[in-house]
Motif scaffolding. Structure first.
Motif: not given
Lengths: 215, 215
Positions: A44, A61, A76
């Motif tokens: 991430q 994402s 996300s």
């Protein structure tokens, strides 16, 4: 007809490489996608970096989420993504769970869908799909054809916002002229150039040439 | 009958949390899986960490790969994974590409498969599948039933090494007694306990109780 958006797919193997591309081409495109390869490599942190670096761009994402829709969407979203992908073979329950957390859910059309199944996604409020030629199918010699265009048209007529991806080039973009494509997604057709900024601009120019500038 | 392996699925939201669990339960299980959630969060650093931390365990990279089979398999392999998952809706080309790089390819069975399709995976030399109850399906109240067991049996008879996952507990493991299950995958049934080491051991004991210790 509305100008289709241009989405830059970042599928580099490391975050530094992706940042270098986004630094140049990011400001020119409409949407920046943290591709699955990059997200599996850098996590991430890749989403967080793009969010901070390009605050006025949409960030995707590309999780191709197959399960645990709530958690993947929450993660996300927390990292700063506006859109998230789910895989066509995910259950309705997974898609619904993701949709509850994140408004922008896009279903990736691989081999697990038909129009009946797609109609159910619309019932869940999921009206974005990604139609593509798989990279591996392209490597096996397959390319865009009339059947692809017909399918894209049918999806648009059903009410979907359709993103198109897989081996798009300045030569294949005009094949879609007359179709209300929502977004063209380009990866290596942009990032594989020595001047990625100019390559991204050439895509935008080609889109404007055929669809105009109305947004 | 061979003792089914026990696989610990690490689906924590951060690497430190996952390491804490692996530190305690890792030595007890046979296989450690870097789950999709964790891999999307922490990237390949998660695989690299498990590889170094638990050098004598099998490590799974749960990418649920849908495309770019070569790259995803190369990245997982470089990071130290022995096994990698692909999604059922991936094309044959993608699965084949992944298989060329990495011997241990496991197909995740969601909604995009049938026995005819599965037979083609065997032709590609892919003989591992993961049968599961989706987490979201479980949340929606679905559980293991006779139909599931019949399907698992059929897959085994076709020649697949079948991993089973989704809401497994000490109570549901015995349902599979008599079946040559290759691997039981447990996540929160282990990690959700205050003593994760004891929880993992309880799973191993339950498996040995029904299948013996032959490996």
């Amino acid at each position: 007809m509305k100008k289709p958006k241009l989405q830059l797919a970042l599928d580099q193997n490391s975050l530094p490489e992706a940042v270098a591309v986004a630094h140049l081409a990011g400001p020119i495109v409409d949407i920046v996608e943290v591709g699955t390869i990059l997200e599996l490599q850098a996590g991430q942190l890749a989403i967080q970096t793009m969010r901070k670096m390009l605050p006025d761009k949409m960030i995707v994402s590309d999780t191709k989420c197959a399960d645990a829709g709530t958690t993947v969407a929450e993660n996300s979203s927390k990292a700063g993504a506006d859109l998230m992908t789910v895989i066509d073979s995910a259950t309705q329950a997974t898609m619904q769970a993701a949709k509850k957390v994140m408004l922008g859910i896009q279903v990736e059309l691989y081999s697990a869908w038909d129009f009946k199944r797609a109609a159910k996604w619309l019932e869940l409020g999921i009206d974005q799909v990604i139609y593509h030629q798989s990279r591996d199918a392209l490597l096996a010699g397959k390319s865009w054809g009339e059947q692809d265009l017909t399918t894209v048209r049918q999806l648009i007529e059903m009410g979907f916002k359709v993103s198109v991806t897989g081996g798009l080039t300045l030569k294949t973009i005009p094949l879609f002229a007359g179709l209300a494509v929502e977004t063209f997604i380009a990866g290596r057709a942009i990032t594989g150039n020595s001047d990625v900024r100019a390559a991204a601009q050439a895509f935008q120019d080609k889109i404007i040439e055929h669809w105009g500038t109305n947004v």
